[in-house]
Write an enzyme that holds these catalytic residues in place. Structure first.
Site, PDB file in Angstrom:
ATOM      1  N   SER A 271      22.398  50.934   0.633  1.00  0.00           N
ATOM      2  CA  SER A 271      21.666  52.141   0.248  1.00  0.00           C
ATOM      3  C   SER A 271      20.370  51.773  -0.472  1.00  0.00           C
ATOM      4  O   SER A 271      20.393  51.177  -1.552  1.00  0.00           O
ATOM      5  CB  SER A 271      22.528  53.003  -0.677  1.00  0.00           C
ATOM      6  OG  SER A 271      21.727  54.031  -1.208  1.00  0.00           O
TER       7      SER A 271
ATOM      8  N   HIS B 202      20.818  52.759   4.679  1.00  0.00           N
ATOM      9  CA  HIS B 202      21.249  54.093   4.241  1.00  0.00           C
ATOM     10  C   HIS B 202      20.134  54.656   3.352  1.00  0.00           C
ATOM     11  O   HIS B 202      19.730  54.038   2.375  1.00  0.00           O
ATOM     12  CB  HIS B 202      22.561  53.992   3.475  1.00  0.00           C
ATOM     13  CG  HIS B 202      23.136  55.315   3.093  1.00  0.00           C
ATOM     14  ND1 HIS B 202      23.809  56.130   3.987  1.00  0.00           N
ATOM     15  CD2 HIS B 202      23.130  55.978   1.913  1.00  0.00           C
ATOM     16  CE1 HIS B 202      24.195  57.233   3.360  1.00  0.00           C
ATOM     17  NE2 HIS B 202      23.797  57.173   2.106  1.00  0.00           N
TER      18      HIS B 202
ATOM     19  N   ASP C 159      18.921  57.810   1.115  1.00  0.00           N
ATOM     20  CA  ASP C 159      19.400  58.985   0.381  1.00  0.00           C
ATOM     21  C   ASP C 159      18.255  59.919   0.019  1.00  0.00           C
ATOM     22  O   ASP C 159      17.351  59.535  -0.726  1.00  0.00           O
ATOM     23  CB  ASP C 159      20.086  58.544  -0.915  1.00  0.00           C
ATOM     24  CG  ASP C 159      21.441  57.915  -0.653  1.00  0.00           C
ATOM     25  OD1 ASP C 159      22.252  58.535   0.050  1.00  0.00           O
ATOM     26  OD2 ASP C 159      21.678  56.804  -1.164  1.00  0.00           O
TER      27      ASP C 159
ATOM     28  N   MET D 219      17.345  63.352  -1.901  1.00  0.00           N
ATOM     29  CA  MET D 219      17.868  64.311  -2.886  1.00  0.00           C
ATOM     30  C   MET D 219      16.752  65.255  -3.301  1.00  0.00           C
ATOM     31  O   MET D 219      15.640  64.810  -3.577  1.00  0.00           O
ATOM     32  CB  MET D 219      18.360  63.555  -4.120  1.00  0.00           C
ATOM     33  CG  MET D 219      19.369  62.476  -3.801  1.00  0.00           C
ATOM     34  SD  MET D 219      19.813  61.583  -5.287  1.00  0.00           S
ATOM     35  CE  MET D 219      20.996  60.401  -4.629  1.00  0.00           C
TER      36      MET D 219
ATOM     37  N   HIS E  67      20.769  60.364   4.794  1.00  0.00           N
ATOM     38  CA  HIS E  67      21.781  61.224   4.157  1.00  0.00           C
ATOM     39  C   HIS E  67      21.042  62.314   3.382  1.00  0.00           C
ATOM     40  O   HIS E  67      20.452  62.041   2.333  1.00  0.00           O
ATOM     41  CB  HIS E  67      22.635  60.333   3.227  1.00  0.00           C
ATOM     42  CG  HIS E  67      23.662  61.058   2.432  1.00  0.00           C
ATOM     43  ND1 HIS E  67      24.327  60.472   1.370  1.00  0.00           N
ATOM     44  CD2 HIS E  67      24.165  62.324   2.525  1.00  0.00           C
ATOM     45  CE1 HIS E  67      25.177  61.340   0.844  1.00  0.00           C
ATOM     46  NE2 HIS E  67      25.095  62.470   1.517  1.00  0.00           N
TER      47      HIS E  67
ATOM     48  N   MET F 121      20.860  65.136   1.024  1.00  0.00           N
ATOM     49  CA  MET F 121      21.514  65.880  -0.061  1.00  0.00           C
ATOM     50  C   MET F 121      20.539  66.967  -0.499  1.00  0.00           C
ATOM     51  O   MET F 121      19.967  66.926  -1.594  1.00  0.00           O
ATOM     52  CB  MET F 121      21.862  64.923  -1.211  1.00  0.00           C
ATOM     53  CG  MET F 121      23.047  64.026  -0.878  1.00  0.00           C
ATOM     54  SD  MET F 121      23.139  62.579  -1.942  1.00  0.00           S
ATOM     55  CE  MET F 121      22.032  61.493  -1.067  1.00  0.00           C
TER      56      MET F 121
ATOM     57  N   MET G  90      32.167  61.498   0.786  1.00  0.00           N
ATOM     58  CA  MET G  90      31.589  61.088  -0.504  1.00  0.00           C
ATOM     59  C   MET G  90      32.718  60.595  -1.403  1.00  0.00           C
ATOM     60  O   MET G  90      33.680  61.317  -1.651  1.00  0.00           O
ATOM     61  CB  MET G  90      30.888  62.267  -1.190  1.00  0.00           C
ATOM     62  CG  MET G  90      29.554  62.675  -0.610  1.00  0.00           C
ATOM     63  SD  MET G  90      28.280  61.391  -0.503  1.00  0.00           S
ATOM     64  CE  MET G  90      28.229  60.699  -2.143  1.00  0.00           C
TER      65      MET G  90
ATOM     66  N   ASP H  36      30.770  56.657   1.105  1.00  0.00           N
ATOM     67  CA  ASP H  36      29.530  56.510   0.342  1.00  0.00           C
ATOM     68  C   ASP H  36      29.785  56.746  -1.146  1.00  0.00           C
ATOM     69  O   ASP H  36      30.124  57.857  -1.553  1.00  0.00           O
ATOM     70  CB  ASP H  36      28.511  57.531   0.889  1.00  0.00           C
ATOM     71  CG  ASP H  36      27.130  57.367   0.276  1.00  0.00           C
ATOM     72  OD1 ASP H  36      26.903  56.379  -0.428  1.00  0.00           O
ATOM     73  OD2 ASP H  36      26.288  58.254   0.529  1.00  0.00           O
TER      74      ASP H  36
ATOM     75  N   GLY I 135      30.185  53.943  -4.805  1.00  0.00           N
ATOM     76  CA  GLY I 135      31.072  53.040  -5.540  1.00  0.00           C
ATOM     77  C   GLY I 135      31.823  52.049  -4.667  1.00  0.00           C
ATOM     78  O   GLY I 135      32.860  51.516  -5.075  1.00  0.00           O
TER      79      GLY I 135
HETATM   80  C1  DX5 Z   1      24.960  58.974  -3.975  1.00  0.00           C
HETATM   81  C2  DX5 Z   1      24.332  58.394  -2.733  1.00  0.00           C
HETATM   82  C3  DX5 Z   1      24.843  57.038  -2.403  1.00  0.00           C
HETATM   83  C4  DX5 Z   1      24.477  55.988  -3.419  1.00  0.00           C
HETATM   84  C5  DX5 Z   1      25.475  54.867  -3.323  1.00  0.00           C
HETATM   85  O1  DX5 Z   1      24.592  60.293  -4.114  1.00  0.00           O
HETATM   86  O2  DX5 Z   1      24.601  59.232  -1.625  1.00  0.00           O
HETATM   87  O3  DX5 Z   1      24.411  56.637  -1.119  1.00  0.00           O
HETATM   88  O4  DX5 Z   1      23.196  55.478  -3.225  1.00  0.00           O
HETATM   89  O5  DX5 Z   1      25.240  53.952  -4.336  1.00  0.00           O
HETATM   90  P1  DX5 Z   1      26.391  53.070  -4.981  1.00  0.00           P
HETATM   91  O6  DX5 Z   1      26.934  52.203  -3.873  1.00  0.00           O
HETATM   92  O7  DX5 Z   1      25.690  52.315  -6.036  1.00  0.00           O
HETATM   93  O8  DX5 Z   1      27.442  54.009  -5.506  1.00  0.00           O
HETATM   94 ZN    ZN Z   2      24.246  58.420   0.448  1.00  0.00          ZN
END
Ligand code: DX5
Ligand code: ZN
Length: 223
Positions: free
Chosen positions: A8, A33, A35, A37, A66, A68, A137, A175, A177
């Site tokens: 990511s 990946h 993200d 937001m 992705h 969001m 998620m 996705d 942790g």
């Molecule tokens: C969270 C994102 C993830 C995040 C994952 O909202 O969608 O893609 O970047 O990051 P880690 O692997 O550090 O949890």
């Molecule tokens: Zn993501």
């Protein structure tokens, strides 16, 4: 077993973005990946089109975008034009999900649906045959570096069961942790795309961390 690793970019060093993209290019990772937001659907703002285009310029692997964001229909075409290969929208953000999935596919992208931790996989029952990918998620979306939610394993198993016989090659992406400890269990449960942000980019040696993630033997089923 065939599975994909998608680092990511949210966890990259934005002041050295090109360097970090080249790292992923030269690694065994499969996708980027990305993200997005909007500060409304999730309590954080990441980045927009100029950054996605900059990533695309250097990336030699597909962009897994992705979204969001609320009302993603407004921006699907723009993300396709910005270079997305996979576009994933949130179930919770779509009123006419079937129409949205159709629009993504018509733009030549793979279509994914993401579920927040509280959203049951059973809600995908009538769309599972139409999507290429389901993203589970494993943290509440909005931030990297959060703690993995254990319930995720059960959800992946339930989704594999739900899609069996209807869409056996459904991609199931996890996705949030993800690390080397939970990854084998996630693969064993039925996931086949693992996103990893901080685990890769904060590692001392990101290249060998990706290598480790690609070399997993899924955990043996517990009897
Ligand atoms: C969270 C994102 C993830 C995040 C994952 O909202 O969608 O893609 O970047 O990051 P880690 O692997 O550090 O949890
Ligand atoms: Zn993501």
């Amino acid at each position: 077993m065939n599975y994909l690793i998608a680092p990511s970019v949210l966890a990259a060093d934005f002041a050295n973005l090109q360097r970090d993209i080249e790292m992923v290019n030269s690694s065994e990772a499969d996708w980027f990946h990305v993200d997005i937001m909007d500060g409304v659907f999730v309590p954080n703002i990441s980045f927009g089109f100029p950054v996605v285009e900059a990533i695309r310029k250097h990336a030699k692997k597909p962009l897994d975008v992705h979204l969001m964001i609320t009302d993603p229909d407004r921006y699907i075409e723009a993300f396709a034009n910005a270079g997305a290969s996979v576009i994933t929208v949130h179930y919770e953000a779509c009123v006419h999900l079937h129409r949205t999935i159709d629009a993504i596919k018509k733009l030549g992208c793979k279509a994914g649906v993401a579920l927040n931790p509280h959203t049951p996989v059973s809600l995908l029952e009538d769309i599972v045959q139409d999507i290429d990918l389901a993203l589970i998620m494993s943290v509440n979306p909005g931030f990297g570096g959060q703690k993995f939610i254990q319930q995720t394993y059960r959800k992946i198993r339930a989704l594999r069961e739900l899609s069996a016989g209807i869409h056996d090659d459904l991609m199931i992406e996890v996705d949030g942790g993800v690390n080397i400890d939970n990854a084998p269990l996630l693969l064993e449960a039925g996931a086949n795309v693992l996103v990893a942000g901080n685990f890769v980019f904060s590692a001392q040696d990101p290249l060998s961390t990706v290598k480790q993630l690609k070399a997993i033997e899924p955990a043996r089923k517990l009897i």
